[in-house]
Design a protein around this motif. Sequence first.
Motif, PDB file in Angstrom:
ATOM      1  N   PHE A 254      35.515  36.417  38.149  1.00  0.00           N
ATOM      2  CA  PHE A 254      36.508  37.478  38.336  1.00  0.00           C
ATOM      3  C   PHE A 254      36.944  38.071  36.997  1.00  0.00           C
ATOM      4  CE2 PHE A 254      37.879  35.283  42.499  1.00  0.00           C
ATOM      5  CZ  PHE A 254      36.884  35.947  43.189  1.00  0.00           C
ATOM      6  N   VAL A 255      37.102  37.228  35.993  1.00  0.00           N
ATOM      7  CA  VAL A 255      37.471  37.717  34.656  1.00  0.00           C
ATOM      8  C   VAL A 255      36.398  38.665  34.137  1.00  0.00           C
ATOM      9  CG1 VAL A 255      37.812  37.040  32.245  1.00  0.00           C
ATOM     10  CG2 VAL A 255      38.906  35.719  34.068  1.00  0.00           C
ATOM     11  N   ASN A 256      35.148  38.271  34.297  1.00  0.00           N
ATOM     12  CA  ASN A 256      34.039  39.107  33.824  1.00  0.00           C
ATOM     13  C   ASN A 256      33.977  40.425  34.587  1.00  0.00           C
ATOM     14  OD1 ASN A 256      31.492  39.986  32.815  1.00  0.00           O
ATOM     15  ND2 ASN A 256      30.932  37.859  32.444  1.00  0.00           N
ATOM     16  N   LEU A 257      34.209  40.376  35.897  1.00  0.00           N
ATOM     17  CA  LEU A 257      34.185  41.599  36.696  1.00  0.00           C
ATOM     18  C   LEU A 257      35.308  42.548  36.305  1.00  0.00           C
ATOM     19  CD1 LEU A 257      33.306  40.136  40.210  1.00  0.00           C
ATOM     20  CD2 LEU A 257      31.884  41.674  38.848  1.00  0.00           C
ATOM     21  N   VAL A 258      36.481  41.999  35.977  1.00  0.00           N
ATOM     22  CA  VAL A 258      37.590  42.847  35.515  1.00  0.00           C
ATOM     23  C   VAL A 258      37.196  43.557  34.225  1.00  0.00           C
ATOM     24  CG1 VAL A 258      39.917  42.839  34.534  1.00  0.00           C
ATOM     25  CG2 VAL A 258      39.451  41.584  36.647  1.00  0.00           C
ATOM     26  N   LYS A 259      36.582  42.821  33.290  1.00  0.00           N
ATOM     27  CA  LYS A 259      36.184  43.411  32.016  1.00  0.00           C
ATOM     28  C   LYS A 259      35.167  44.540  32.219  1.00  0.00           C
ATOM     29  CE  LYS A 259      36.932  39.255  29.202  1.00  0.00           C
ATOM     30  NZ  LYS A 259      36.269  38.197  28.396  1.00  0.00           N
ATOM     31  N   ARG A 260      34.280  44.380  33.198  1.00  0.00           N
ATOM     32  CA  ARG A 260      33.182  45.325  33.363  1.00  0.00           C
ATOM     33  C   ARG A 260      33.497  46.452  34.334  1.00  0.00           C
ATOM     34  NH1 ARG A 260      27.849  42.961  34.851  1.00  0.00           N
ATOM     35  NH2 ARG A 260      27.104  44.825  33.826  1.00  0.00           N
TER      36      ARG A 260
ATOM     37  N   GLN B  36      36.835  44.245  48.616  1.00  0.00           N
ATOM     38  CA  GLN B  36      37.845  45.083  47.968  1.00  0.00           C
ATOM     39  C   GLN B  36      38.892  44.170  47.350  1.00  0.00           C
ATOM     40  OE1 GLN B  36      37.804  48.766  47.685  1.00  0.00           O
ATOM     41  NE2 GLN B  36      38.898  47.760  46.038  1.00  0.00           N
ATOM     42  N   LEU B  37      38.528  43.609  46.209  1.00  0.00           N
ATOM     43  CA  LEU B  37      39.337  42.571  45.590  1.00  0.00           C
ATOM     44  C   LEU B  37      40.236  43.146  44.501  1.00  0.00           C
ATOM     45  CD1 LEU B  37      39.429  39.387  45.816  1.00  0.00           C
ATOM     46  CD2 LEU B  37      38.155  39.386  43.684  1.00  0.00           C
ATOM     47  N   VAL B  38      41.469  42.643  44.443  1.00  0.00           N
ATOM     48  CA  VAL B  38      42.401  42.994  43.378  1.00  0.00           C
ATOM     49  C   VAL B  38      42.791  41.711  42.646  1.00  0.00           C
ATOM     50  CG1 VAL B  38      44.666  43.948  42.794  1.00  0.00           C
ATOM     51  CG2 VAL B  38      43.318  44.973  44.644  1.00  0.00           C
ATOM     52  N   VAL B  39      42.586  41.699  41.345  1.00  0.00           N
ATOM     53  CA  VAL B  39      43.002  40.573  40.511  1.00  0.00           C
ATOM     54  C   VAL B  39      44.461  40.789  40.134  1.00  0.00           C
ATOM     55  CG1 VAL B  39      42.687  39.422  38.286  1.00  0.00           C
ATOM     56  CG2 VAL B  39      40.690  40.070  39.655  1.00  0.00           C
ATOM     57  N   LEU B  40      45.332  39.886  40.589  1.00  0.00           N
ATOM     58  CA  LEU B  40      46.767  40.042  40.391  1.00  0.00           C
ATOM     59  C   LEU B  40      47.256  39.423  39.091  1.00  0.00           C
ATOM     60  CD1 LEU B  40      47.952  39.165  44.022  1.00  0.00           C
ATOM     61  CD2 LEU B  40      47.686  41.447  43.027  1.00  0.00           C
ATOM     62  N   ASP B  41      46.621  38.330  38.671  1.00  0.00           N
ATOM     63  CA  ASP B  41      47.102  37.596  37.501  1.00  0.00           C
ATOM     64  C   ASP B  41      45.913  37.252  36.605  1.00  0.00           C
ATOM     65  OD1 ASP B  41      48.362  35.924  35.648  1.00  0.00           O
ATOM     66  OD2 ASP B  41      49.732  35.119  37.153  1.00  0.00           O
ATOM     67  N   LEU B  42      45.500  38.223  35.795  1.00  0.00           N
ATOM     68  CA  LEU B  42      44.343  38.030  34.919  1.00  0.00           C
ATOM     69  C   LEU B  42      44.572  36.924  33.892  1.00  0.00           C
ATOM     70  CD1 LEU B  42      41.512  38.916  34.073  1.00  0.00           C
ATOM     71  CD2 LEU B  42      42.565  40.678  32.643  1.00  0.00           C
ATOM     72  N   PRO B  43      45.742  36.817  33.240  1.00  0.00           N
ATOM     73  CA  PRO B  43      45.936  35.749  32.251  1.00  0.00           C
ATOM     74  C   PRO B  43      45.745  34.350  32.834  1.00  0.00           C
ATOM     75  CG  PRO B  43      47.610  37.430  31.968  1.00  0.00           C
ATOM     76  CD  PRO B  43      46.879  37.760  33.235  1.00  0.00           C
ATOM     77  N   ARG B  44      46.236  34.101  34.036  1.00  0.00           N
ATOM     78  CA  ARG B  44      46.078  32.767  34.633  1.00  0.00           C
ATOM     79  C   ARG B  44      44.622  32.484  34.987  1.00  0.00           C
ATOM     80  NH1 ARG B  44      49.960  32.459  39.499  1.00  0.00           N
ATOM     81  NH2 ARG B  44      49.070  30.363  39.713  1.00  0.00           N
ATOM     82  N   LEU B  45      43.903  33.515  35.460  1.00  0.00           N
ATOM     83  CA  LEU B  45      42.477  33.328  35.730  1.00  0.00           C
ATOM     84  C   LEU B  45      41.709  33.068  34.440  1.00  0.00           C
ATOM     85  CD1 LEU B  45      41.658  36.019  38.456  1.00  0.00           C
ATOM     86  CD2 LEU B  45      41.555  33.540  38.719  1.00  0.00           C
TER      87      LEU B  45
END
Length: 233
Positions: A155-161, A211-220
């Motif tokens: 999920f972290v990688n997908l947020v970055k990309r 259709q995913l939303v990452v709510l808390d990127l720092p914790r992930l």
Amino acid sequence: MADPLRAIPLFDFVKGADRRRLAADVIETRYRKGEFIFREGDPTEYFHVVKEGAVKCVKTSPEGKEVTLKVLLPGDLFCCEAAVFDGTPHPGCAQPMGDVSVLRLKKTDYFDLLRRNPEAALEVIKYLGNRLHEAQEQAKVLALETAEQRLAGLFVNLVKRSGIRDGNGYRLNVRLTRHDLANMVGITTETAIRIMGRFKRARLVSGTAKQLVVLDLPRLQALASASGLVPVL
């Protein structure tokens, strides 16, 4: 006329007449979900790059089980490693994850450029070296991390990309099934569903796999980096 090579960062170093000649050889093709860009075992006649949309690389086991190896987003080359070597067929299938636009360039045209331009050859060597490093890091992830760490790192990688800011979180601009998520981090679909449930209860993510939303990127990020490794796509 628009320059199709702008969608391919690896070709940024190509200038002047070489760039115009190469751009004229690029073919743009559109595909819909359910179609194949190429199949496992097909001859490697082209370099491919995603211009619009998302593509997944899929490998099928002898028992018929499909595994999603990689998700490719705009600007990504795919199966370039196989295309570099003469006689090597595609090791897997490439399938659109929706409507996509793909640029194709005959490898014979690109090899002609490499012969005229040693700098271009060095860039390709660097690119392939980075891809090898990514594969080695992914092997470490699958061997050493827990299932939760792997999924968090994905999920972290997908947020970055592909993450798009959505309030205090990030909406992922790529649609993945739960089966895709599981395959990409080497776990069962049932395990992915259970972990997704825990992530949702902990308010780390919301929505569905498609259709995913990452709510808390720092914790992930903290969870994914507990062993110092983050999966690569």
